[in-house]
Design a protein around this motif. Sequence first.
Motif, short mmCIF file in Angstrom:
data_model
loop_
_atom_site.label_atom_id
_atom_site.label_comp_id
_atom_site.label_asym_id
_atom_site.label_seq_id
_atom_site.Cartn_x
_atom_site.Cartn_y
_atom_site.Cartn_z
N GLU A 37 1.06 -1.47 0.29
CA GLU A 37 0.24 -0.25 0.36
C GLU A 37 1.02 0.94 0.24
OE1 GLU A 37 -4.14 -1.09 2.17
OE2 GLU A 37 -2.08 -1.92 3.27
N ASP A 38 2.28 1.40 0.02
CA ASP A 38 3.07 2.38 0.18
C ASP A 38 3.10 2.65 -1.46
OD1 ASP A 38 4.88 4.56 -0.82
OD2 ASP A 38 6.30 3.20 0.46
N LEU A 39 2.16 3.62 -1.92
CA LEU A 39 1.74 4.52 -3.16
C LEU A 39 2.99 5.25 -4.17
CD1 LEU A 39 -1.80 6.07 -2.84
CD2 LEU A 39 -0.58 3.58 -3.40
N SER A 40 4.34 4.63 -2.93
CA SER A 40 5.45 5.36 -3.99
C SER A 40 6.18 4.64 -4.33
CB SER A 40 6.57 6.63 -2.96
OG SER A 40 6.72 4.61 -2.04
N GLN A 41 6.31 2.90 -4.07
CA GLN A 41 6.94 2.58 -4.57
C GLN A 41 6.00 1.04 -5.11
OE1 GLN A 41 10.75 1.20 -1.97
NE2 GLN A 41 9.54 2.06 -0.33
N THR A 42 4.97 0.85 -5.34
CA THR A 42 4.20 0.06 -5.37
C THR A 42 3.43 -0.90 -6.60
OG1 THR A 42 2.05 -1.94 -4.34
CG2 THR A 42 1.19 0.47 -4.66
N THR A 43 2.56 -1.46 -7.35
CA THR A 43 2.03 -1.55 -8.33
C THR A 43 0.15 -1.78 -8.06
OG1 THR A 43 2.23 -3.42 -8.58
CG2 THR A 43 4.00 -2.42 -9.47
N PRO A 44 -0.71 -1.34 -9.37
CA PRO A 44 -1.96 -1.72 -8.72
C PRO A 44 -2.25 -3.23 -8.23
CG PRO A 44 -1.93 -0.01 -10.82
CD PRO A 44 -0.09 0.04 -10.19
N PRO A 243 -5.63 10.85 5.46
CA PRO A 243 -6.13 10.86 4.11
C PRO A 243 -5.90 10.80 2.40
CG PRO A 243 -4.83 13.45 5.45
CD PRO A 243 -5.18 11.55 5.99
N TRP A 244 -6.94 10.66 1.86
CA TRP A 244 -6.70 10.72 0.02
C TRP A 244 -6.23 11.63 -0.69
CZ3 TRP A 244 -8.51 11.86 -4.71
CH2 TRP A 244 -9.17 12.69 -4.71
N SER A 245 -4.74 12.32 -1.44
CA SER A 245 -4.92 12.94 -2.24
C SER A 245 -4.04 12.60 -3.38
CB SER A 245 -3.39 13.47 -1.39
OG SER A 245 -2.53 12.87 -1.52
N PRO A 246 -4.39 13.78 -4.48
CA PRO A 246 -3.91 13.26 -6.23
C PRO A 246 -2.61 13.17 -6.14
CG PRO A 246 -4.78 14.79 -5.51
CD PRO A 246 -4.91 14.84 -4.47
N GLN A 247 -1.92 12.00 -6.63
CA GLN A 247 -0.67 11.43 -6.61
C GLN A 247 0.43 11.51 -7.79
OE1 GLN A 247 -0.07 8.94 -3.76
NE2 GLN A 247 -1.43 10.40 -3.10
N ASN A 248 -0.19 12.64 -8.63
CA ASN A 248 0.32 12.82 -9.69
C ASN A 248 1.68 11.62 -10.95
OD1 ASN A 248 -0.54 16.22 -8.96
ND2 ASN A 248 1.57 16.12 -7.64
N LYS A 249 0.33 10.53 -10.04
CA LYS A 249 0.57 9.72 -11.12
C LYS A 249 -0.19 8.69 -12.08
CE LYS A 249 3.31 6.30 -9.06
NZ LYS A 249 3.81 5.42 -8.47
N GLY A 250 -1.33 9.61 -12.54
CA GLY A 250 -2.67 9.63 -12.85
C GLY A 250 -3.58 9.40 -12.37
N PHE A 251 -4.94 8.78 -13.13
CA PHE A 251 -6.05 8.42 -12.80
C PHE A 251 -5.91 7.30 -11.47
CE2 PHE A 251 -10.22 6.39 -12.16
CZ PHE A 251 -11.08 7.20 -11.42
N ALA A 252 -5.31 6.29 -11.86
CA ALA A 252 -5.20 4.75 -11.54
C ALA A 252 -4.47 5.23 -10.08
CB ALA A 252 -4.71 3.83 -12.01
N PHE A 253 -3.59 5.70 -9.68
CA PHE A 253 -2.99 6.15 -8.37
C PHE A 253 -4.23 7.01 -7.97
CE2 PHE A 253 0.60 3.72 -10.27
CZ PHE A 253 1.11 3.33 -9.11
N ASP A 254 -4.73 7.95 -8.17
CA ASP A 254 -5.69 8.98 -7.49
C ASP A 254 -6.43 7.59 -6.90
OD1 ASP A 254 -4.14 10.76 -7.98
OD2 ASP A 254 -5.09 11.78 -9.45
#
Length: 377
Positions: A37-44, A243-254
């Motif tokens: 769940e680490d959005l900086s390193q994970t994949t969908p 909290p959630w936030s935009p990730q600037n890595k595309g819609f999927a990561f948002d």
Amino acid sequence: MKAARLASIDMLRGFVIVLMALDHTRDFFGLAPFQPEDLSQTTPGWFMTRWITHLCATVFVFLAGSSAWLRGARAAADVPPDARPALSRYLLSRGAMLLVLEWTWISFSWQFGYNVTIFQVIWALGAGMIVLAGLVWLPRWCSAAFAAVLLFGHNALDGWQPGGLLWQALHQGGFYPVAGNYGFVFVYPLIPWLGVMAAGYAAAPVFRLPAPERQRKLLLSAAALLAMFVLLRTWNIYGDPAPWSPQNKGFAFDVLSFLRVSKYPPSLQYLCVTGAIGLALLAAFEHVRQVRPLMLFGGSPLFFYTVHIALIHALAGVYFMVRYGATPTFIGGALKLPDGYTPSLATTYAAWLAILSIMYGLTTLWQRRPNLGSDVH
């Protein structure tokens, strides 16, 4: 009608057991140098493999509370006063047995040693049953009120971390040192989980309703929980420390950021979205043909849980030794993976299917033993 309702409960319980086995297989066969769940390193793929298993604990604990009410109420509209002493004694003894099991065999199965005592879902179930043993003496609305206070209020305590054994056990979680390197690891702090079990107990009369009314209430409740999750999450109002936030890595990561709710301890938002899915599945399973493996696993959840961790751990050790000549180790708290190893979702899913096949055979043999039935209650 009663049999169909109980069949749907077993189907749902079996379904989440299958998901639980996936998560634990990933723990041993799919070790990665990052958290899924680490959005900086994970994949969908890694994220969703972890996220879908969030459903398990919520369903387990909720249905444990419902099963307690069903055990005491039988055909009555509620647990009659003369049935409460026996139900309370059962919950006390069952809860104590689960605590001992968690602190002995289950903790050992995770480590194949005894460096720490682990407090996970079996601890939450056992402690919840002990608390429920007291709540059964009160009107059912007291259990509903108790659940509401814990579930809606516990996130208000997120900023308070005084530490100490009691507070870590109840809300904060984490490692509590005892002597040397030995200590307690509180993975499942109790406050929210006690609320989930009490909620399951308070909501259980829905299973006595005629099928159309029951399904309508289950789906309406699922929709209300989902709406609450979306409302709270969209505006980051309350109910999750991250909290959630935009990730600037595309819609999927948002989307992944929106779904990344906190499990340790379970936030209100986590419980809303997993509870919504669980209730919707419970209604849906009344409309599908019974699936033999799900019914089998759902009818013997304690046997499955008791066996499968050690089985996965042992087979993972064999796999790593045969393929890489070494097993993963922790050195100074850091994970050291064997040379040449790269985490693989394909390997994780293949191992998961193999584990389920083995557990299907073992559980079938277990249920065929004389004078043994379901361990649901």
